[in-house]
Design an enzyme around this catalytic site. Sequence first.
Site, mmCIF file in Angstrom:
data_model
loop_
_atom_site.group_PDB
_atom_site.id
_atom_site.type_symbol
_atom_site.label_atom_id
_atom_site.label_comp_id
_atom_site.label_asym_id
_atom_site.label_seq_id
_atom_site.Cartn_x
_atom_site.Cartn_y
_atom_site.Cartn_z
ATOM 1 C CG HIS A 3 -0.465 -4.616 4.878
ATOM 2 N ND1 HIS A 3 -0.967 -3.407 5.254
ATOM 3 C CD2 HIS A 3 -1.549 -5.382 4.544
ATOM 4 C CE1 HIS A 3 -2.292 -3.421 5.165
ATOM 5 N NE2 HIS A 3 -2.664 -4.614 4.739
ATOM 6 C CD GLU A 26 2.829 -5.337 8.028
ATOM 7 O OE1 GLU A 26 3.109 -6.525 7.748
ATOM 8 O OE2 GLU A 26 3.429 -4.357 7.552
ATOM 9 C CG HIS A 60 -0.166 0.058 2.529
ATOM 10 N ND1 HIS A 60 0.357 1.224 3.053
ATOM 11 C CD2 HIS A 60 0.176 -0.920 3.400
ATOM 12 C CE1 HIS A 60 0.962 0.970 4.189
ATOM 13 N NE2 HIS A 60 0.880 -0.328 4.430
#
Length: 205
Positions: free
Chosen positions: A158, A84, A11
């Site tokens: 992530h 994440e 991201h």
Amino acid sequence: MKSVHIALIRHSVTEWNAVNRIQGHFDSPLTDHGRQLAASWIETIKPESFDAVITSDLGRAIETAEIITEGLNLPTLRLKDLREQDWGKWSGLTLEELNEKFPGMLDEEISKGWDFCPPNGENRRITSARGIDALIHGAGKVAEMVDKKHPKVLAVAHEGVLKTVIYKLAGHDFMDDKPKLVKRRRLHWLKYDGNLSIERLNDIL
């Protein structure tokens, strides 16, 4: 069997990234710069050439994907297991605060390689396993949905899950004395044809 080609990115920049605050399973929105950066990737990624999108279920990954694919109405899967790495008690702390409250602990965990595990969080082995499972699941779903022999998928995840997936597939041990495989803000290509594998790494965005 179909082979699904997966373009994997992290991201864009969030408000917490900008102040070195650990997000983990917490979330924060993209900054204005982060939104502009994601938009700048459109020319390189060429989202119109993709057949579907996979993201984690966290807002920063979803927002990044939406900016890149705006107006295309691509089928999208949001997968919790692409989140994440869980940083447990360290989530929400800046790196400065972490080192003040837990002096020496971050370096100690980093020295453990694959066994790096924040207190009450998860280690890299767990993060890698769920990330790989999520990408395989997502690629399989896309293969069912898309009537093409070689579907292309954009996956937005992530840094932690991206690195652990790639390092696992590459047989890397995560130790500091080994070359780093993943460069910052790059595009990585994986392939799923019954097995998940690396096609190439670190294309410039």
